[in-house]
Design a protein around this motif. Structure first.
Motif, mmCIF file in Angstrom:
data_model
loop_
_atom_site.group_PDB
_atom_site.id
_atom_site.type_symbol
_atom_site.label_atom_id
_atom_site.label_comp_id
_atom_site.label_asym_id
_atom_site.label_seq_id
_atom_site.Cartn_x
_atom_site.Cartn_y
_atom_site.Cartn_z
ATOM 1 N N CYS A 39 0.822 -1.220 0.000
ATOM 2 C CA CYS A 39 0.000 0.000 0.000
ATOM 3 C C CYS A 39 0.850 1.262 0.000
ATOM 4 C CB CYS A 39 -0.911 0.010 1.222
ATOM 5 S SG CYS A 39 -0.007 0.205 2.774
ATOM 6 N N CYS A 44 -1.134 -1.633 5.606
ATOM 7 C CA CYS A 44 -1.315 -3.080 5.451
ATOM 8 C C CYS A 44 -0.285 -3.937 6.181
ATOM 9 C CB CYS A 44 -1.304 -3.448 3.971
ATOM 10 S SG CYS A 44 0.354 -3.477 3.247
ATOM 11 N N CYS A 47 5.159 -4.502 4.903
ATOM 12 C CA CYS A 47 6.541 -4.023 4.941
ATOM 13 C C CYS A 47 7.087 -3.973 6.359
ATOM 14 C CB CYS A 47 6.584 -2.629 4.331
ATOM 15 S SG CYS A 47 5.609 -1.475 5.317
ATOM 16 N N CYS A 59 7.587 1.268 4.825
ATOM 17 C CA CYS A 59 7.206 2.090 3.666
ATOM 18 C C CYS A 59 6.963 3.540 4.049
ATOM 19 C CB CYS A 59 5.965 1.527 2.983
ATOM 20 S SG CYS A 59 4.440 1.672 3.954
HETATM 21 S S1 FES Z 1 3.353 -1.461 2.240
HETATM 22 FE FE1 FES Z 1 1.469 -1.454 3.311
HETATM 23 S S2 FES Z 1 2.103 -0.774 5.267
HETATM 24 FE FE2 FES Z 1 3.889 -0.598 4.119
#
Ligand code: FES
Ligand SMILES: Cc1cc2nc3c(=O)[nH]c(=O)nc-3n(C[C@H](O)[C@H](O)[C@H](O)COP(=O)(O)OP(=O)(O)OC[C@H]3O[C@@H](n4cnc5c(N)ncnc54)[C@H](O)[C@@H]3O)c2cc1C
Ligand code: FES
Lengths: 152, 292
Positions: A39, A44, A47, A59
């Protein structure tokens, strides 16, 4: 702008512009693609990595904020080919379908297991609320964590 | 964009004195980085303050509790002093995002970002929070209800760092709570968040003092003095709660957005308020644990 960090016990020095995320450093500079990018907004948990003992979404974490930090990624969980109890429990409980969420769940759940003496189902669900899975419906993931958390 | 790391409060203050509005402080970064990556902000300089240890932690002395600006949501939700003296704040912090957001997101960042939905704002408003802001010119204290000026807009001057938040602990015969409605149980921005702190008389019967505050019901988190006055002197009976809920409707100005329509937000208020009053009274009487 240079920064140095220790990833899974290995020292690393990279040179990236300020504003680069820790996820970009891990995946693009260090080739550690186990940590997933989904995301890119902290929603989500795919990462999730541990930075100086804290689980966070790489992220949305500035790479330079992790200068001099110790980072643990999914690649650092198993010892060579020897899976951790949690990783084995994921395999046994069917906690992996497409597998894209798995690294984030493993890192987050490893942290939960390491920081709590005992975990109730409610604590596991609450602790994993920042990790999304589109496939499993979560039950198998929670079961795997509980199996390890209860020493089963 | 440049990046600098500050190791002490003095260092933050001197960087801000030098660079002023071109600098953006980076605490946990859970708001700053999302806004930066979306292109909503374009700072010239990020000042990483997350490792200034003197700005983190909870301190209890002389009938006040001091919360360092860098205290994380995870700490707030687990800290025994917070859970005893401002239980509504622990409850709110435990409902901010997921574990990853709570582990790095800070209370100072939550307040200074000034989202209309900031979860720590309502429980801090009902605890009479006062913010300490420091600059090269000195330190000033601003009551939280005068700090929020609008969406992402505060009374903080660009050369100031928020160092700590002082709150009034829950008195005896009192109960408080923070209730949050989102689209789902966790990982959700508040559609409405309501904090309440009620003080009862010695018999645990009549409300002698009432504090109410909401988020996501206006461009900024708000205290609700009109509704509070209607609860004082009551026994939390349905008529008093209904009158207070009507007063909330008059003071607030909810918006339609992707999460909920204004009408839905309004419709939630009477039930949320009734539940908050019920919980506060039970907690004040010791019939229920303050926080689970
Ligand atoms: S890619 Fe979804 S929280 Fe970092
Ligand atoms: C996935 C996700 C879910 C979230 N869920 C919620 C939620 O449920 N409820 C909620 O309220 N918020 C939520 N947030 C928003 C955010 O996590 C919180 O507002 C958090 O408390 C911000 O703290 P931070 O330390 O990360 O702030 P930062 O992003 O570092 O800073 C935020 C702002 O405050 C300023 N600032 C920070 N510290 C100081 C200081 N000491 N002095 C002066 N200025 C300062 C920064 O310059 C910036 O403008 C969520 C965010 C994400 C990514
Ligand atoms: S297994 Fe596919 S997202 Fe979780």
């Amino acid at each position: 702008m240079e920064l140095s960090l220790t990833v899974n016990g290995q020292p690393a020095v990279v040179d990236v512009p300020p504003g680069t995320t820790l996820l970009e450093v891990l995946r693009d500079e260090l080739g550690l693609t186990g940590t997933k990018e989904v995301c890119d907004e902290g929603e989500c948990g795919a990462c999730t990595v541990i930075v100086d003992g804290r689980p966070l979404d790489a992220c949305i974490y500035a790479a330079h904020a992790a200068d001099r930090a110790e980072v643990l990624t999914v690649e650092g969980l198993a010892a060579g080919d020897e899976l951790t109890d949690l990783q084995r429990a994921f395999v046994e409980a069917g906690s992996v379908q497409c597998g894209f969420c798995t690294p984030g769940f493993l890192v987050m759940a490893t942290h939960l297991l390491e920081t709590a003496a005992e975990l109730s189902e409610e604590q596991v669900r609450r602790g994993l609320a920042g990790n999304l899975c589109r496939c499993t419906g979560y039950a198998q993931i929670v079961d795997a964590v509980l199996a390890v958390g209860r020493g089963a | 964009m440049d990046f600098r790391r500050a190791g002490t409060t003095d260092e933050i203050v001197s960087i801000l004195a030098e660079v002023g509005p071109d600098a953006t402080l980076l605490a946990g970064g859970t708001d700053v980085m999302v806004q930066y990556l979306r292109g909503e902000i374009a700072p010239k300089l990020l000042v990483h303050i997350e490792q200034v240890d003197e700005l983190a932690g909870v301190d209890e002395a002389d009938g006040r509790v001091d919360i360092g600006a860098l205290t994380t949501h995870l700490t707030l939700s687990e800290d025994p002093v917070i859970r005893r003296t401002v239980p509504g704040l622990a409850e709110a912090a435990s409902q901010v995002g997921g574990h990853q957001t709570q582990a790095v997101g800070t209370v100072g960042g939550n307040l200074c970002n000034a989202s209309p939905a900031a979860d720590t704002a309502p429980p801090l408003l009902v605890a009479d929070a006062e913010l300490r802001l420091r600059s090269a010119a000195g330190t000033r204290t601003v009551p939280l209800d005068r700090f929020f000026l609008g969406r992402r807009h505060t009374a903080r001057r660009p050369d100031e760092v928020l160092t700590s938040i002082a709150v009034r602990p829950l008195p005896s015969h009192a109960g408080e709570t923070y209730l949050k409605v989102g689209r789902r149980g966790a990982m959700e921005v508040a559609i409405v968040g309501l904090a309440a702190r009620l003080v009862l008389d010695d018999d645990g019967d009549v409300v002698t003092d009432a504090r109410l505050a909401v988020c996501s019901m206006a461009p900024r988190p708000l205290r609700l003095p009109d509704a509070e006055r209607l609860l004082v002197g009551s026994r939390g009976e349905p008529e008093a709660v209904a009158a207070a809920a009507d007063a909330v409707q008059e003071t607030t100005e909810p918006i339609d957005d992707a999460r909920a329509r204004a009408a839905y937000r309004r419709r939630l208020v009477p039930r949320l308020l009734a539940e908050a009053v019920r919980l506060c009274m039970r907690r004040a009487r010791g019939e229920e644990e303050s926080w689970s």
